[in-house]
Structures are given as C-alpha cells and as structure tokens.
Motif scaffolding. Structure first.
Motif, mmCIF file in Angstrom:
data_model
loop_
_atom_site.group_PDB
_atom_site.id
_atom_site.type_symbol
_atom_site.label_atom_id
_atom_site.label_comp_id
_atom_site.label_asym_id
_atom_site.label_seq_id
_atom_site.Cartn_x
_atom_site.Cartn_y
_atom_site.Cartn_z
ATOM 1 N N ASP A 297 0.828 -1.221 0.000
ATOM 2 C CA ASP A 297 0.000 0.000 0.000
ATOM 3 C C ASP A 297 0.858 1.265 0.000
ATOM 4 O O ASP A 297 0.597 2.229 0.727
ATOM 5 C CB ASP A 297 -0.939 0.024 1.209
ATOM 6 C CG ASP A 297 -2.086 -0.945 1.064
ATOM 7 O OD1 ASP A 297 -2.456 -1.228 -0.086
ATOM 8 O OD2 ASP A 297 -2.597 -1.417 2.092
ATOM 9 N N GLU B 55 -0.868 4.655 -0.668
ATOM 10 C CA GLU B 55 -1.745 5.153 0.392
ATOM 11 C C GLU B 55 -0.943 5.683 1.580
ATOM 12 O O GLU B 55 -1.492 6.280 2.499
ATOM 13 C CB GLU B 55 -2.668 4.032 0.874
ATOM 14 C CG GLU B 55 -3.737 3.628 -0.119
ATOM 15 C CD GLU B 55 -4.736 4.744 -0.354
ATOM 16 O OE1 GLU B 55 -5.098 5.434 0.631
ATOM 17 O OE2 GLU B 55 -5.136 4.948 -1.515
ATOM 18 N N ALA B 56 0.373 5.433 1.551
ATOM 19 C CA ALA B 56 1.214 5.776 2.701
ATOM 20 C C ALA B 56 1.172 7.264 3.066
ATOM 21 O O ALA B 56 1.087 7.602 4.258
ATOM 22 C CB ALA B 56 2.645 5.323 2.443
ATOM 23 N N SER C 1 -1.191 9.546 2.847
ATOM 24 C CA SER C 1 -2.410 9.923 3.566
ATOM 25 C C SER C 1 -2.438 9.259 4.945
ATOM 26 O O SER C 1 -2.891 9.852 5.924
ATOM 27 C CB SER C 1 -3.650 9.533 2.760
ATOM 28 O OG SER C 1 -3.706 8.127 2.567
ATOM 29 N N ARG C 2 -1.917 8.017 5.026
ATOM 30 C CA ARG C 2 -1.893 7.330 6.321
ATOM 31 C C ARG C 2 -0.936 8.038 7.279
ATOM 32 O O ARG C 2 -1.234 8.226 8.462
ATOM 33 C CB ARG C 2 -1.481 5.866 6.113
ATOM 34 C CG ARG C 2 -1.604 4.999 7.346
ATOM 35 C CD ARG C 2 -1.699 3.518 6.954
ATOM 36 N NE ARG C 2 -0.579 3.107 6.125
ATOM 37 C CZ ARG C 2 0.579 2.643 6.631
ATOM 38 N NH1 ARG C 2 0.724 2.545 7.926
ATOM 39 N NH2 ARG C 2 1.551 2.268 5.818
ATOM 40 N N ARG D 92 -2.644 11.160 8.580
ATOM 41 C CA ARG D 92 -3.685 10.891 9.583
ATOM 42 C C ARG D 92 -3.068 10.594 10.957
ATOM 43 O O ARG D 92 -3.572 11.054 11.986
ATOM 44 C CB ARG D 92 -4.546 9.708 9.128
ATOM 45 C CG ARG D 92 -5.476 10.002 7.984
ATOM 46 C CD ARG D 92 -6.566 8.934 7.853
ATOM 47 N NE ARG D 92 -6.004 7.600 7.671
ATOM 48 C CZ ARG D 92 -5.705 7.076 6.484
ATOM 49 N NH1 ARG D 92 -5.898 7.776 5.380
ATOM 50 N NH2 ARG D 92 -5.230 5.843 6.399
ATOM 51 N N ILE D 93 -1.990 9.815 10.959
ATOM 52 C CA ILE D 93 -1.341 9.474 12.232
ATOM 53 C C ILE D 93 -0.762 10.727 12.882
ATOM 54 O O ILE D 93 -0.941 10.960 14.087
ATOM 55 C CB ILE D 93 -0.252 8.405 12.008
ATOM 56 C CG1 ILE D 93 -0.896 7.083 11.596
ATOM 57 C CG2 ILE D 93 0.590 8.214 13.277
ATOM 58 C CD1 ILE D 93 0.107 6.022 11.172
ATOM 59 N N PHE E 220 3.188 4.030 11.909
ATOM 60 C CA PHE E 220 3.104 4.015 10.442
ATOM 61 C C PHE E 220 3.647 2.709 9.867
ATOM 62 O O PHE E 220 3.131 2.187 8.880
ATOM 63 C CB PHE E 220 3.883 5.215 9.891
ATOM 64 C CG PHE E 220 4.028 5.229 8.404
ATOM 65 C CD1 PHE E 220 2.952 5.543 7.587
ATOM 66 C CD2 PHE E 220 5.253 4.933 7.811
ATOM 67 C CE1 PHE E 220 3.084 5.563 6.207
ATOM 68 C CE2 PHE E 220 5.391 4.949 6.425
ATOM 69 C CZ PHE E 220 4.309 5.264 5.628
ATOM 70 N N ASN F 120 3.398 -0.231 11.082
ATOM 71 C CA ASN F 120 2.409 -1.288 11.246
ATOM 72 C C ASN F 120 3.052 -2.669 11.445
ATOM 73 O O ASN F 120 2.744 -3.622 10.726
ATOM 74 C CB ASN F 120 1.468 -1.316 10.028
ATOM 75 C CG ASN F 120 0.199 -2.099 10.307
ATOM 76 O OD1 ASN F 120 -0.311 -2.086 11.429
ATOM 77 N ND2 ASN F 120 -0.309 -2.791 9.309
ATOM 78 N N PHE G 86 -6.558 4.109 18.186
ATOM 79 C CA PHE G 86 -5.670 3.483 17.206
ATOM 80 C C PHE G 86 -5.243 2.094 17.672
ATOM 81 O O PHE G 86 -5.281 1.125 16.896
ATOM 82 C CB PHE G 86 -4.440 4.373 16.992
ATOM 83 C CG PHE G 86 -3.510 3.892 15.897
ATOM 84 C CD1 PHE G 86 -3.622 4.395 14.615
ATOM 85 C CD2 PHE G 86 -2.536 2.939 16.156
ATOM 86 C CE1 PHE G 86 -2.773 3.947 13.603
ATOM 87 C CE2 PHE G 86 -1.689 2.486 15.160
ATOM 88 C CZ PHE G 86 -1.811 2.996 13.872
ATOM 89 N N TYR H 1 -5.798 -1.943 16.330
ATOM 90 C CA TYR H 1 -4.565 -2.520 15.789
ATOM 91 C C TYR H 1 -4.711 -4.026 15.636
ATOM 92 O O TYR H 1 -5.224 -4.698 16.541
ATOM 93 C CB TYR H 1 -3.391 -2.183 16.717
ATOM 94 C CG TYR H 1 -2.045 -2.298 16.053
ATOM 95 C CD1 TYR H 1 -1.584 -1.294 15.217
ATOM 96 C CD2 TYR H 1 -1.232 -3.412 16.256
ATOM 97 C CE1 TYR H 1 -0.350 -1.380 14.605
ATOM 98 C CE2 TYR H 1 0.010 -3.504 15.637
ATOM 99 C CZ TYR H 1 0.444 -2.486 14.817
ATOM 100 O OH TYR H 1 1.668 -2.576 14.205
#
Length: 626
Positions: A118, A121-122, A124-125, A128-129, A162, A164, A188, A192
């Motif tokens: 992904d 998408e990183a 935007s992620r 958000r964080i 981030f 994950n 969050f 998880y």
C-alpha cells in the motif's frame, strides 16, 4: 505466539529479571506493568533483541516484524511528515529504484511490491497518524530540529505506528502526549491488528486498550486476562489468599515447634518430635505480602487564608510584548478549589499555569492575589534539572535555608526519603523517585496553592494512587495539568478548557470532555456561554448581591462542605481497607482478620453511601437556591 521462558537478566551483578516466563496469545493487546525500577524496559529490550538475557529463551513467530519505540528522539532538517514516510525503509528504497530502473521485468516486480505494501496510500496514512498525535498541516511541514524533545518523540511514535509491525512494543508512549492525543492513541491501538506489548502506568489507557495484563513483580512475570481493573481484582484475591495461607502456615509452624520443644527430651515422644522437626525443615515459608513504606506523599498543610486566593480580571499573558498567548482571562481561585486545565499541548496550559504561579507577568487586565499567598509549582523541568551528584538531603538543604537537619529530614520523610535513600545521589534515583523529590522541594514551605504540571510522568500506578490520596487530604488549592484521566476524575472538581487564545470553564465532566474531543464538535452551549464576555455591571451592586446570596445559602454550603468532608474520609477509609485486603495494611488494620476487614469494608461503604446521599440533597438544594 510470542513467548519467553525462564528469562534471567543481571545488571551490575544483581538479577533484575529472574526466571520470568509468559506466553502471549496472538494479536493480544498486553499491558505490561510493575513498580518503577522493576525491570519492565529491560525485559522489553530483551524481547526486542536489543540485549541478550543471561539465561532463558525467547520464541518469536517466524517472519514476524518487530516495532520498538526507542527513547532517542529523531532530529535534522527533514520535515516531520517526511520523517514518518522514511521510516518505511523498503518503500523508500523501492520508490528510489523505480526512478532509475530500466529493466521492465524488475520494474514490474517493484510496482507489484509497492502495491502489496500500500505504498501509494502511505502519505495519507502518515498524515492521519500525525494529525491524531497533534500535528496540523503546518507542523507536519516543519523540520524536526524546530520541535522540542517531546514533539520529536511524538514523531518517533508516529513513525512506529506508520510501520504497522506484527509485534508492537511501546514503552510509556503517553509520556509526551496531551490528553487529546492519548485518547486518539487509545482508539488506534484498539483497532490494531497485531500483537501489542505496552508499558504504561495510565489506568484508563490500560483499561481501554489492554485485553491482558502482564505484571512484573520481584523479577517474576504473571499474565492476567482483562484490563487493569480486572487485574487489580484478581491480584487482590491472590494476595489475600497468599496472606491467609501464610497466616495458616505460621500457625502450623508454631504448633509443630511447640510440640518439638515440649517432647524432644521425652523418650516416649522422641520419634514423633523428630518427625515434626523434619516436617518443619521441609516446610517452605510462604512470602509475606511486600509493603513499600517509601511510596509516600504527604503534603504539609498551609495556614488558612481568606478567599479568594487569586482572581484574574480580563487578564492577558504571553512571552512577547504586544503578542499575548492568552487573553480575556477570568478566574477566581478559592482555598479549597481543585481545577484542571484541559486542552491540546501548545494551546497555553503551561503559560496560564506559569502566570498563576507568578513566573510570567500579566500583560493586560489584573491578577490579584491574597496577602502572604505562597505557591508551589511543579514541572518536569524541575525533575530534569536536579543536581545528579547531590544527595536528597543536600538538595533539600539548599532549598530549606536555615532549617535544622531534623526539619530537612522530616520534609524528606513525608515523601518516602528516609534511611539510605535520603543520602543516595539523585543520579542514582529512579524517575519516580526524582519526581517525588521535586514535589518535596516545591512544598517545603507548605504552599496555599499547588500547581502541578504533568506530575505523573515516571510514576507507576500505585504511586499515582498515593499521589491522588495525598491531594485529597491536602488543605490548599490545586491547579492540575495532566493527561492522566483517572487522576483528573479523582482530583478536579472544576475544568477549564484552554483553547482559541483564552480559557473558559468547561461545563461538564472528564467523560463528557473526552466525548467532545472524540466527536470534534464544539463544547456544549452552556460551556460556550461561560466563554462569552459578561455585560458590564455595577461592581458595588454585584458585591452586595453576592454577599446576600452567600448569606442566604451559607447553611446549604456548609452542609455540602461537611458532606464532602465525610465522603473524603469514607473514601480514604475505604482505600485503607482495600489496601489491607491487598496485603498492604496500615498499623490500625494490620491485626484484623480477613473476615473483620470485609465487615469493616461494608460499614465504610454504608457510611460513604449515606454521605453521598446527604451531599446530593444539599447540592440540589443549593443549586435551586441559585
């Protein structure tokens, strides 16, 4: 499944962890707790592979990715946003390679892998964080070197979240967060999907996130199902059983010893006596429940002053002339007030606290203080600035100029520094012990007003409870800044929201404030109405009306205050009984049996319910009286 077996770790020749074992279920969210200095961080580093245990083994699922929150903050000229993105080394390397790669087969592999992780998408992620941890768009673009250490640690946390990882290891992640960021982190972590091992002393964070509690005590680990409250209940039962078993064993040993002493010399009973000697030798003593007399907070109570202690009238404060951080401030502080300052870091909570403490001048308006008002102001900076080479006695002696050695040691004893601990160098004290020493320093002159800015950092759960209890017994006023919801709920009876360049009373509870933060909506109309500037009134008429209102409601106010006193006494008595049930008995209760303690608890609960009923009735009548 993450597990470790018979782990022993020695530091300086002393076993910090000794034969510790635990098996953590897949995708479990485990709160890792224990007293300060017990070795939690040491064991977590061993699990992360950063240190090698002396003995034992650690089993990690094959191909599992670890993520460990380090305590060194990132720096440099890279922006906070790019720092988080660069934490994913694989993504950064693939994107760099894709820019120069000409082999179509290899390029296809790169794009396939980028899609798997992904990569697109990183950004935007990451945004958000960072936003959840308090970074707006402008802050995300700032270079790392422009942030304080606390904010850089937030970026370190954002980078780890981030990534994950499959197994997430977090060591006190909330220490550098405000209340709003802690609540975002809770949400969050609840969502998880990997395994979490979380070192924390935040009761609410543990209750809201953890589904297991791993307790480290005297080098041993025990895994309990449930959150922190469930752990407390289970451990109290376990300690009660241990105390009862030890009491039974002591009685049995005394019985055996008495038989041996009586019949050892008598020929007809010699064999029976000898068998009982062997029974005594085989009997392994059950350990007594450990008590910790050093876990103390005892604030000296001030001499009484007539209210108000302090008033603010259209006050403004800041650091640069003509550029106030906060303005339009109105506040009345009385001797029995307990006020909590809420709001995100950077909104001005510490600025307001420093003005109330007299460290910052009023730019506009007025701040009026009572004659002879003394203020004790605690901050984490005071903890960090303690002389590491001085002992606790020397440190306190420098503040209490002219005091006798007995007076100096008496003040230290109020905060658990006695015997060898009082002559230990500050650099060898734990973070929690240094915090207790700083609190002892700022309260040496029995202040009328105690201002505490994040007092719970580095304090374990039990020590935080002791601090809450001490604040309940303190006779002065308290202004509190904290991200510990449990402490705010138990200490504060008035909430002030610092936001939008001013401070206003928040008309609600901590739970309602938490809901307001999560929803992102504006405060309730009643709270917002407090923020609205009041229309001009005749000061003389206002004072006369206030005096009449006070006189008319004096009896009700006394009833409310008396009931609050009874509630506080009952709560203290209840905490004392619960401590005795958990094996930490005060001198007054140490000789009571379990049955007597349970009976005493029922009596105290009845007193508490009766006092709360009186308080509710008087409060409603007082509110109706206007």
């Amino acid at each position: 499944m993450l597990s470790f077996r018979d782990i022993t770790i020695r530091l300086g020749g002393r076993a910090i962890i000794e034969s510790a074992s635990a098996a953590i279920p897949p995708r479990a969210r485990v709160g890792f707790i224990g007293r300060n200095g017990a070795g939690k961080s040491t064991l977590m580093k061993a699990i992360a592979g950063m240190i090698e245990p002396d003995t034992g083994s650690i089993d990690i699922p094959r191909n599992a990715r670890f993520g460990y929150l380090r305590q060194d903050a990132p720096g440099g000229q890279t922006s906070a946003f790019d720092t988080v993105l660069e934490a994913d080394v694989e993504r950064a390397a693939l994107l760099t390679e894709a820019e120069t790669q000409t082999d179509p087969d290899r390029l296809g592999e790169i794009y396939e892998r980028l899609d798997q992780i992904d990569a697109y998408e990183a950004p935007s992620r990451a945004g958000r964080i960072l936003k959840g941890l308090g970074f707006d768009e402008a802050m995300q673009a700032r270079p790392m070197d422009s942030f304080s250490g606390g904010w850089r640690m937030r970026v370190a946390l954002a980078s780890l979240l981030f990534l994950n990882p499959d197994i997430l290891l977090l060591d006190e992640p909330s220490n550098h967060l405000d209340l709003e960021a802690v609540m975002w982190l809770e949400g969050f972590l609840r969502a998880y999907r990997g395994t979490i091992l979380l070192i924390s002393h935040e009761r609410d964070l543990l209750n809201n996130v953890a589904d297991h509690i791993l307790h480290l005590d005297r080098g041993q680990t025990t895994l309990y199902p449930g959150g922190y409250d469930a752990f407390e209940r289970q451990r109290a039962e376990r300690l009660a059983q241990q105390a009862a078993a030890r009491e039974k064993q002591v009685a049995e040993r005394e019985k055996l010893r008495a038989f041996v002493d009586r019949w050892r010399a008598k020929a007809s009973k010699a064999k029976q006596a000898q068998s009982r000697v062997k029974a005594l030798e085989r009997m392994q003593p059950i350990a007594a429940v450990a008590e910790d007399p050093s876990m103390r907070f005892d604030f000296p109570n001030p001499q009484g002053l007539r209210p108000p202690l302090l008033t603010l009238d259209k006050a403004a404060v800041g650091y640069e002339a003509g550029k106030p951080i906060l303005s339009r401030l109105g506040l009345r502080l009385d001797p029995d007030d307990r006020i909590a300052l809420l709001g995100r870091n950077g909104n001005g909570k510490t600025t307001l606290a420093r003005m109330i403490a007299g460290e910052l001048p009023v730019m506009e308006g007025e701040m009026t203080t009572a004659t002879k008002l003394t203020v004790g102001y605690f901050t984490q900076y005071q903890v960090e600035e303690l002389d590491p080479t001085a002992t606790a006695v020397e440190t306190m002696g420098r503040v209490m100029k002219g005091a006798t050695p007995v007076q100096v040691r008496s003040q230290l004893g109020r905060f658990g520094f006695s015997g060898d601990k009082a002559i230990t160098a500050v650099g060898k004290l734990s973070g929690g012990e240094r915090a207790r020493l700083a609190l002892a320093l700022v309260t040496h002159n029995a202040p009328h007003l105690l201002i505490l800015d994040e007092p719970t950092n580095h304090l374990d759960v039990d020590t935080r409870e002791a601090l809450v209890q001490a604040l309940a017994e303190f006779k002065g006023a308290v202004v509190l800044v904290s991200h510990d919801r449990h402490m705010l709920e138990l200490v504060a009876d008035r909430l002030f929201l610092v936001d939008g360049g001013t401070a206003r009373e928040f008309d609600g509870t901590i739970e309602e404030y938490a809901a307001f933060v999560v929803s992102g909506k504006e405060p309730t109309p009643s709270a917002a109405a407090v923020a609205a500037p009041a229309p001009p009134v005749d000061k003389k008429e206002e004072r006369r009306a206030a005096a009449q209102a006070r006189e008319a409601s004096a009896g009700l106010r006394k009833a409310v205050k008396d009931a609050e006193g009874e509630i506080a006494k009952a709560q203290r008595a209840l905490a004392e009984v619960d401590g005795a049930l958990a094996g930490i008995a005060s001198p007054a209760l140490k000789n009571l049996s379990m049955g007597e303690l349970m009976k005493r608890r029922g009596e105290v609960e009845a007193r508490l319910e009766a006092a709360e009923a009186v308080w509710l009735q008087a409060s409603e009548a007082l509110e109706a009286a206007g």
